[in-house]
Design an enzyme around this catalytic site. Structure first.
Site, mmCIF file in Angstrom:
data_model
loop_
_atom_site.group_PDB
_atom_site.id
_atom_site.type_symbol
_atom_site.label_atom_id
_atom_site.label_comp_id
_atom_site.label_asym_id
_atom_site.label_seq_id
_atom_site.Cartn_x
_atom_site.Cartn_y
_atom_site.Cartn_z
ATOM 1 N N ILE A 1 0.837 -1.208 0.000
ATOM 2 C CA ILE A 1 0.000 0.000 0.000
ATOM 3 C C ILE A 1 0.870 1.255 0.000
ATOM 4 O O ILE A 1 0.451 2.316 0.450
ATOM 5 C CB ILE A 1 -0.991 -0.001 1.182
ATOM 6 C CG1 ILE A 1 -0.260 -0.089 2.533
ATOM 7 C CG2 ILE A 1 -1.961 -1.168 1.062
ATOM 8 C CD1 ILE A 1 -1.174 0.158 3.733
ATOM 9 N N THR B 1 3.963 1.058 1.293
ATOM 10 C CA THR B 1 4.834 0.904 2.450
ATOM 11 C C THR B 1 6.187 0.295 2.099
ATOM 12 O O THR B 1 7.098 0.324 2.907
ATOM 13 C CB THR B 1 4.145 -0.007 3.479
ATOM 14 O OG1 THR B 1 3.614 -1.145 2.766
ATOM 15 C CG2 THR B 1 2.997 0.695 4.148
ATOM 16 N N ASN C 1 14.892 -2.796 5.717
ATOM 17 C CA ASN C 1 15.261 -1.766 4.743
ATOM 18 C C ASN C 1 15.331 -0.439 5.489
ATOM 19 O O ASN C 1 14.307 0.169 5.799
ATOM 20 C CB ASN C 1 14.228 -1.704 3.611
ATOM 21 C CG ASN C 1 14.602 -0.671 2.549
ATOM 22 O OD1 ASN C 1 15.627 0.020 2.674
ATOM 23 N ND2 ASN C 1 13.798 -0.582 1.507
ATOM 24 N N GLY D 1 4.926 0.258 10.388
ATOM 25 C CA GLY D 1 3.929 1.091 9.710
ATOM 26 C C GLY D 1 3.176 2.015 10.639
ATOM 27 O O GLY D 1 2.645 3.028 10.205
ATOM 28 N N GLU D 2 3.113 1.680 11.920
ATOM 29 C CA GLU D 2 2.233 2.443 12.799
ATOM 30 C C GLU D 2 2.948 3.178 13.931
ATOM 31 O O GLU D 2 2.544 4.266 14.313
ATOM 32 C CB GLU D 2 1.144 1.500 13.331
ATOM 33 C CG GLU D 2 0.232 1.167 12.152
ATOM 34 C CD GLU D 2 -0.633 -0.067 12.296
ATOM 35 O OE1 GLU D 2 -1.837 0.116 12.449
ATOM 36 O OE2 GLU D 2 -0.124 -1.188 12.211
#
Lengths: 332, 744
Positions: B471, B473, B637, B710-711
């Protein structure tokens, strides 16, 4: 968006005559506001008369020493024009405080004057709005009005005019040149936009078939002492909650000339030249003077709930803008 | 020298496709028989559609059909047919155009289909809808009386509050220092830049290929098949690229069912793209009110914690997220009570939005902790260290890792926290007051069952396949890194395929679990391939690996080398050349190792430090500096990880200062439904941001030791900014966003 006829204007007369003769026809310049409103089904023109091929793209000196800005000169070209940025820096600053670089590249001088309010009810056809559909009511007065007017409101409308450029043009005392089937005329800037009154659907004194040809600036433009302060919810790409364009001429600490206009507080750029004469000109350039002036200028301001904070914000913004203008060029 | 990929800075492998336009999104697929559809959205919040007049719309040249509840094709009757994988199991999901009932403003009431997009849009303006309105309630302050206590979970992983610990009421009553405040957070809208869209391509054999904006192709496939009576074998869902989602595409949105319904009925391909204002009618972060009480000793030691949380939900689904629990999780306190309540209103069902629940829950408790620091005269970092928990307090379990102390220390050092003046209003810069604040952040790092396939071609090219989504990300890239690392391949030799229901099934792309879950499956599939390659390598005549076992070798630089002596190796090419010329393919299903994880809970942690300048006349806030120190396990990464945190901080600035959906309660309608009026931070609002990843080793969380990022970057930011604003001004704002009117 509905079907509409597209007409490319070949000349001013023909364009004006076409619009005069076709119900629902409108002119289009940069289209940065009109096309949005068409997508929202707020504007439903039967025809669009495209003015972009007409030759109103020059910035030129006037015989009286003023400056003429053609109606099709883009906001970016005005803001970065060397004469404008040196002789009328207030105008450059106001324009660059508005919109985004992309929009400024497309938006025209004439079109900027004709921007419509950003009131959320005006934009949403599922809700009533006296400006969009006269007689349906104004939910903003008891609803979402954080961005709306505190001065010059009416029972039927509390919308604000969203332009930054117009606030500076108001302070500078510009003149709008228009032409139409009835001939050409000059409209002093203060008389160009109107208050909502009983007809909030009408934003300006321009007739539907009249075309703005230029905006003329007076000979002097507060080149030494001016400030544009825009207070908003984020640092770019947001309309003013309160903005102030202030221009001064100061000699020996005394104000010789002044122009002060507010944005974000009324249906038009808010200015009172008489109060400038009475309470600024001839007075010392200091905080006491500015405070007395702002109290008079903002007298009668009224909040509607969410926008009550503007009653506190507007005075401090006027004072800060005048201070900043007076001290422009001084070492901090 | 060995070339390793993990932990380095790797550009997105899909970057060139995205910037050149080659990457196609749901609304960009085309078929020669394409029809275009536009949704007509309802104007009222509660009631019924009384009549629909489509005569004028059908006169538009190119008009095909106007679908409404009156003439819609068959849809499933049973409620369970509409339950997608992320739906509350005890709700009644919205069925677009199913009947005349209106549950929220903006609900779809008709679908216009035409030969061109322009015609469909013109039609949508001509459909005349009249309503029978019923009274509605969208104002949480008036709906509070009807609040219901959350007793049981209705979505996987979303827990009701834990049992009370100790006696928080008594402990609070006895505590020398008391704090009791309410914290209000507004409705927020996901607003990914890509609009929700579905393109349904009807193939010659009447099967369908559906390009949907989704965070799970299998979830979209499940829902559309159940709702419209289609067979899974006849419906392929693809979503190769998603232009942001932030949780809004975890549940398939209504355009999927509507576009597919139209395509099925008209036997033509259909594209349906929602408008920006319709994006405000899909899903949102719920409005919350948290009543927090903290009791403490005079030195700041917590004695009692209480969070009574209220969140708004729809009337048709009792969606809730975990909010109160974050209060009791992270600080040592023997007496804690958490309570979660929902209040049903005439609004659309909220949905998961980046760090759902934690964003609001951590904001409130971390603001309250700052208030406690002020009340007890403690430094905010010291106060947190004093109450530091070495165990998950809600579950009474050990952390698989928690390097939060390192986050505090390294973040504080980089930020120069020691320069902060504890007394508000003591530092000025020109016309601005300067303030500094900090907050902690926490988010869970679970592993879900996931499958993946690795196929190594004889030419040494590796193809990785999984049904998960990218998405934006960096999923393509992170999977390529993990696969390349496992088989010693350069990125150029790794192809990654995602977002296709024909690929191995993966969980919903959310919850910060994709690297942990799909990454583990990819790694294990590659390991299985590696074992086969090793057999080929060791089987070669005169192989230097003849007497070695698999664990004795490593795959690096396209070689299989002895760990003990890198000079002894077989090249990958040589090993593959000895094979049968067929690709080596392995599919694996990986899941959490319950034996290993038993007794542990896994979380990412952060410490966020913020500096603000506040113009006291105007109330405007500039966030001049943010340092975010993250404990997120092993970083795969580094570049994408840093970007995730930067993006989270930018979002946090918006959450602190700008974001809110403004509802007119008279109409029960969100009114600022466009990106000009719904404010998020723009470039001019964003200044210096520094990201630190502290070293955190974790061999329990999952085999690769990585935690999702992600959060966590968003959690804690708003509290740090709010605390900095207090430090600057002495004003404590407990209602987000902190707009200028609250400060003048």
């Amino acid at each position: 968006m509905n079907n509409f006829q597209y007409v490319r204007a070949e000349g001013l007369d023909g364009a004006a005559r076409f619009v005069a003769g076709h119900v629902g026809a409108k002119f289009i310049g940069g289209g940065t506001n009109l096309v949005d409103l068409m997508k929202y089904n707020v504007e439903k023109p039967s025809s669009l008369v495209d003015l972009n091929r007409l030759s109103m793209r020059d910035v030129s000196e006037l015989p009286d020493g003023g400056l003429r800005i053609g109606a099709l000169v883009t906001n970016s070209d005005v803001a970065y024009h060397p004469t404008v940025s040196t002789r009328y820096p207030l105008l450059s600053r106001a324009i660059l405080a508005g919109a985004s670089a992309q929009l400024r590249n497309k938006a025209t001088t004439g079109g900027n004057l004709l921007q419509r309010t950003r009131c959320v009810y005006f934009y949403d056809t599922a809700t009533p709005c006296n400006k969009r559909e006269p007689g349906t009511g104004c939910p903003a007065k008891e609803g979402i009005n954080r961005t709306l007017a505190i001065l010059g409101t009416s029972v039927s409308c509390i919308a604000t005019h969203p332009s930054d450029m117009c606030v500076a043009l108001g302070a500078l005392g510009a003149v709008v040149q228009v032409t139409g089937p009835g001939g050409s005329r000059s409209i002093p800037f203060e008389q160009f936009h109107r208050l909502p009154g009983d007809h909030p659907e009408i934003d300006t004194t321009l007739a539907a078939d009249e075309i703005i040809t230029s905006v003329d600036l007076p000979r002097t433009g507060f080149a030494g002492h001016s400030a544009y302060i825009k207070v908003r919810d984020r640092q770019s790409y947001a309309f003013a909650l309160v903005s102030v364009a202030a221009g001064l001429e100061v000699a020996d600490g005394v104000i010789a000339k002044a122009g002060v206009a507010l944005g974000g507080v009324a249906h038009k750029p808010w200015r009172n030249p008489q109060l400038e004469q009475e309470l600024l000109v001839g007075r010392p350039a200091n905080r006491d003077t500015y405070h007395e002036f702002q109290r008079a200028l903002l007298a009668g301001a009224q909040g509607f709930g969410e926008n009550d904070f503007k009653l506190k914000l507007a005075p401090v913004t006027v004072v800060r803008a005048l201070e900043q203008a007076a001290h422009e060029g001084e070492q901090a | 020298m060995n070339t390793h990929l993990i932990g380095t800075d790797v550009n997105r492998i899909d970057g060139p496709a995205k910037v050149s336009g080659a990457a196609k999104y749901a609304a960009e697929f085309f078929a020669s028989d394409m029809l275009y559809a536009v949704v007509v959205s309802g104007a009222i919040a509660h009631g019924e559609v009384d009549s629909i007049d489509t005569a004028a719309a059908m006169k538009v040249p190119g008009a095909m059909e106007v679908f409404s509840h009156k003439n819609r094709p068959h849809m499933a009757w049973f409620n369970k047919s509409y339950l997608d994988e992320d739906a509350p199991t005890d709700g009644k999901p919205l069925r677009p155009l199913y009947d005349e009932k209106i549950h929220h403003s903006g609900q779809p009431v008709a679908l216009c289909v035409a030969e061109t997009f322009e015609a469909a849009r013109a039609m949508s303006r001509l459909v005349e809808v009249s309503y029978k309105a019923l009274t509605h309630q969208t104002d949480m302050t008036f709906a509070v009386q009807e609040a219901k206590k959350v007793e049981k979970s209705n979505r996987a992983g979303i827990e009701p509050p834990p049992k009370n610990r100790g006696n928080s009421a008594q402990a609070y009553a006895d505590a020398p220092v008391k704090l009791a405040k309410g914290y209000l957070s507004p409705t927020e809208i996901h607003n990914p830049i890509e609009l929700f869209a579905t393109t349904v391509v009807v193939n010659e054999d009447e099967t369908m290929t559906i390009y949907d904006k989704t965070q799970s192709v299998s979830n979209s496939q499940l829902l559309v098949c159940n709702a419209l009576g289609l067979y899974k074998d006849d419906v392929r869902v693809e979503s190769p690229f998603v232009g942001g989602a932030f949780g809004s595409a975890l549940r398939p949105q209504y355009q999927l069912i509507l576009a597919t319904m139209a395509a099925k009925a008209l036997k033509r391909s259909v594209r349906l793209t929602l408008t920006r204002d319709q994006m405000f009618t899909l899903s949102h972060r719920p409005e919350t009110l948290q009543e927090i009480r903290l009791g403490a000793d005079t030195d700041g030691t917590l004695l009692a914690m209480h969070n009574e949380s209220l969140q708004a939900t729809s009337r048709y689904e009792n969606y809730f997220e975990v909010i109160a629990n974050w209060s009791g999780l992270s600080y040592l306190c023997e007496n804690a009570t958490m309570e979660e309540k929902t209040v049903s209103m005439d609004i659309s069902t909220p949905g998961d939005m980046r760090a759902p629940g934690a964003v609001q829950g951590v904001w409130a408790i971390e603001t309250a902790m700052d208030e406690l620091a002020i009340a007890t005269g403690r430094d905010p970092v010291d106060l947190r260290l004093q109450n530091y928990a070495e165990k998950d307090q809600n579950h009474d379990k050990k952390y698989s890792s928690k390097e939060l102390k390192a986050c505090y220390a390294q973040g504080a050092a980089m930020f120069r926290w020691n320069e902060r003046k504890p007394t508000p209003r003591t530092e000025r810069r020109g016309t601005a007051l300067v303030g500094r604040g900090m907050a902690g952040g926490v988010w869970e790092s679970p592993q879900m069952p996931a499958s993946a396939k690795a196929t190594l071609a004889p030419d040494g090219t590796l193809t990785i396949a999984s049904g998960t989504a990218d998405i934006g990300t960096g999923t393509y890239t992170v999977m390529a890194i993990l696969a390349g690392e496992a088989l010693g391949l350069p990125l150029a030799k790794v192809i990654v395929k995602l977002g296709d229901s024909e690929l191995p099934v993966a969980p919903l792309e959310g919850g910060s679990w994709t690297v942990s879950s799909v990454g583990t499956a990819v790694t294990e599939a590659c390991k299985a391939v590696a074992e086969k390659v090793f057999k080929l390598a060791s089987g070669l005549d005169d192989s230097p690996l003849k007497h070695a076992s698999f664990k004795d070798v490593e795959f690096v630089n396209e070689r299989i080398s002895l760990r003990s002596d890198a000079a002894k190796f077989v090249t990958l090419a040589a090993a593959l050349a000895s094979g049968d010329g067929e690709p080596i393919a392995e599919k694996t299903k990986a899941g959490p190792n319950f034996l290993k994880q038993h007794g542990y809970k896994s979380y990412t942690h952060s410490a966020v430090f913020a500096e603000v300048e506040v113009d006291e006349d105007f109330g405007t806030v500039s966030v001049c500096r943010v340092v975010s120190a993250i404990a997120g396990g092993r970083i795969i990464n580094h570049e994408a990880a840093r970007s995730q945190i930067l993006g989270g901080v930018v979002w946090g600035i918006g959450m602190a200062l700008q974001e809110q959906a403004e509802t007119d309660h008279q109409f029960g309608r969100i009114m600022n439904h466009n990106l000009a009026e719904y404010h998020v931070s723009v470039n001019a609002d964003v200044h210096d941001i520094e990201v630190i990843f502290v070293k955190e080793e974790d061999n329990i969380v999952n085999p690769i030791g990585a935690k999702g990022l992600g959060e966590i970057g968003l959690v804690g930011v708003a509290a740090a900014i709010g605390n900095a604003i207090y430090n600057a001004t002495g004003k404590r704002i407990r209602e987000l966003p902190i707009t200028l009117d609250k400060l003048i």
